[in-house]
Design a protein around this motif. Structure first.
Motif, PDB file in Angstrom:
ATOM      1  N   GLU A 225       0.828  -1.213   0.000  1.00  0.00           N
ATOM      2  CA  GLU A 225       0.000   0.000   0.000  1.00  0.00           C
ATOM      3  C   GLU A 225       0.859   1.259   0.000  1.00  0.00           C
ATOM      4  OE1 GLU A 225      -3.882  -1.691   2.474  1.00  0.00           O
ATOM      5  OE2 GLU A 225      -2.132  -0.920   3.550  1.00  0.00           O
ATOM      6  N   LYS A 232      -1.684   5.089  -7.445  1.00  0.00           N
ATOM      7  CA  LYS A 232      -3.138   5.270  -7.370  1.00  0.00           C
ATOM      8  C   LYS A 232      -3.520   6.751  -7.419  1.00  0.00           C
ATOM      9  CE  LYS A 232      -4.052   0.920  -5.000  1.00  0.00           C
ATOM     10  NZ  LYS A 232      -4.461   0.234  -3.762  1.00  0.00           N
ATOM     11  N   LYS A 237      -5.412   2.511 -12.170  1.00  0.00           N
ATOM     12  CA  LYS A 237      -6.399   1.677 -11.463  1.00  0.00           C
ATOM     13  C   LYS A 237      -6.214   0.183 -11.710  1.00  0.00           C
ATOM     14  CE  LYS A 237      -9.783   5.395 -11.631  1.00  0.00           C
ATOM     15  NZ  LYS A 237     -11.078   5.854 -12.170  1.00  0.00           N
ATOM     16  N   GLU A 239      -5.046  -3.101 -11.045  1.00  0.00           N
ATOM     17  CA  GLU A 239      -4.423  -3.726  -9.872  1.00  0.00           C
ATOM     18  C   GLU A 239      -3.277  -4.660 -10.265  1.00  0.00           C
ATOM     19  OE1 GLU A 239      -4.802  -3.198  -6.678  1.00  0.00           O
ATOM     20  OE2 GLU A 239      -6.341  -1.677  -6.977  1.00  0.00           O
ATOM     21  N   LYS A 240      -3.437  -5.353 -11.390  1.00  0.00           N
ATOM     22  CA  LYS A 240      -2.385  -6.268 -11.853  1.00  0.00           C
ATOM     23  C   LYS A 240      -1.115  -5.488 -12.186  1.00  0.00           C
ATOM     24  CE  LYS A 240      -1.366  -9.857 -15.275  1.00  0.00           C
ATOM     25  NZ  LYS A 240      -1.799 -10.529 -16.516  1.00  0.00           N
ATOM     26  N   ASP A 243       0.517  -4.215  -8.924  1.00  0.00           N
ATOM     27  CA  ASP A 243       1.258  -5.281  -8.232  1.00  0.00           C
ATOM     28  C   ASP A 243       2.590  -5.574  -8.923  1.00  0.00           C
ATOM     29  OD1 ASP A 243      -0.637  -5.548  -6.286  1.00  0.00           O
ATOM     30  OD2 ASP A 243      -1.624  -7.309  -7.156  1.00  0.00           O
TER      31      ASP A 243
END
Length: 426
Positions: A225, A232, A237, A239-240, A243
């Protein structure tokens, strides 16, 4: 200061004052320098000299009182919020000068009572001229503040247009060599990048590594985070993708994927600083301001962090402004070094030049304090003490930053400048 095409950051006459009642603390007072693309610029000086404040003002954590900061050729600073402090400072200077003139008038009148009327008339005329000069300075300060505010507001749009043009040019070049599924994937990435560019901010290209690693990261957030927060905020946006970027930068800073789900208190000081570095580089900045990134770490860890920054600099083409106390580290790591004392830049030169030919008495004092791992040398080492009032007489001839030889700047007055030239054999 010289203006070159490869200059990434340019700081002109930067002032950062803080007000407490009628007292003005001049934390940074008329500092100018530039940083070229790909170089490491070291900023050294004792605690409280204004190094950290300079870095924080450049990255817009503080609004400057006066001066300009240009990044990638765009003005990123505004003096609008610092204007009230500047006006108070100008009024304080006027009132102090008025008190001195009044005391001088009283002394002269006591010595020559017959000339009292003439002396008073002369005093009144000078005060009238000074008031006029003060009004002009305040008017000019207000004009500059407004202009800087307008220019800063335009820089974001200029950067976005520039970024969109770069992305479009890259996509068009790739489109000529791709086809089928590969072209579709590249087109999807281009559309995503354009959406991000539409909301992007030039300040994402400038990041900071803070001195205290535990105080600068949120203890309630996981490492994932902490690192992903900037992505972010930037508008990403996927997420893949996020990560993948988090794992990529963790690997770059010497941590592993498993660390992503842990909290800051589970790491050592050196590992926490690596997390801070990862957070700074995840946005792929052009400039990193490293504010004493090793001073809070154990000596055995300091070399690891410096080597890490050096590796990242070479891999990512980073430009680094390195703020530190340890001159030995700064010499090893920096291409050019600026020396600060009481809010002013007193000397600026290439790393080797500064160590071989230090000119300013404060620079000589700092260099004489460097310890060497040699007991015989230490036994006979002569410590040079810097005493400003004894070294300089600036009552009449005021100092300014001057170039004494190509790339070597020193803060001095006319008399000192000639003396330093003789010292260098010029």
């Amino acid at each position: 200061m010289e203006e070159e095409s490869d200059v990434l950051l340019r700081v002109n006459h930067l002032k950062q004052y803080f007000r407490s009642g009628d007292y003005i603390n001049k934390a940074v007072d008329d500092v100018s320098f530039y940083i070229k693309k790909g170089e490491v610029f070291g900023l050294v000086g004792e605690s409280g000299c204004g190094k950290t404040t300079t870095g924080r003002t450049i990255i817009n954590l503080y609004d400057p009182t006066e001066g300009d900061v240009y990044f990638q050729g765009l003005r990123i600073s505004s003096t609008q919020n610092g204007l009230p402090v500047l006006i108070r400072s100008l009024k304080n200077d006027f009132e102090e000068k008025q008190r001195q003139m009044k005391a001088a008038l009283k002394e002269k009148t006591e010595k020559n009572p017959a000339q009292a009327a003439a002396l008073k008339a002369e005093y009144d005329q000078k005060i009238k001229e000074m008031r006029k000069e003060l009004k002009e300075k305040i008017r000019q300060a207000r004009t500059n503040a407004l202009e800087s505010s307008v220019e800063k507001s335009k820089c974001v749009e200029k950067y976005r247009e520039k970024r969109k043009a770069e992305l479009t040019a890259a996509f068009e070049a790739d489109s000529k060599t791709l086809s089928g599924q590969a072209l579709e994937e590249r087109k999807a990435r281009y559309e995503q990048d354009m959406k991000v560019a539409a909301k992007d901010n030039i300040m994402t290209k400038m990041q900071m590594i803070f001195q205290d690693p535990i105080a600068s990261i949120n203890p309630r957030m996981t490492v994932r985070e902490i690192i992903a927060e900037g992505l972010k905020i930037r508008g990403i946006k996927d997420e893949k993708y996020i990560d993948e970027k988090v794992y990529e930068v963790l690997d770059l800073v010497g941590l592993v994927r498993e660390h992503a789900d842990r909290y800051p208190h589970e790491f050592s000081g050196g590992q926490r600083q690596r997390i801070g570095i990862a957070r700074a580089i995840v946005l792929e900045p052009d400039l990193i301001i490293a504010d004493e990134p090793i001073s809070a770490l154990d000596v055995s860890i300091q070399a690891q962090v410096i080597n890490l920054l050096n590796d990242l600099r070479n891999k990512m083409g980073l430009t680094i402004m390195f703020i530190a106390h340890n001159l030995s580290v700064v010499k090893y790591f920096s291409d050019r070094i600026g020396v600060m004392y009481y809010g002013k830049l007193v000397e600026l030169a290439d790393s080797d030049e500064l160590f071989e030919h230090p000119l300013h008495p404060y620079t000589k004092s700092l260099l004489s304090a460097i310890p060497y791992p040699d007991p015989h040398h230490e036994k006979h080492r002569q410590r040079i003490e810097y005493k400003p009032l004894k070294e300089h007489d600036y009552s009449v001839n005021k100092p300014s930053l001057r170039e004494i030889k190509p790339g070597h700047f020193i803060n001095c007055n006319d008399e000192e400048f000639e003396r330093y030239k003789k010292e260098l054999g010029l």
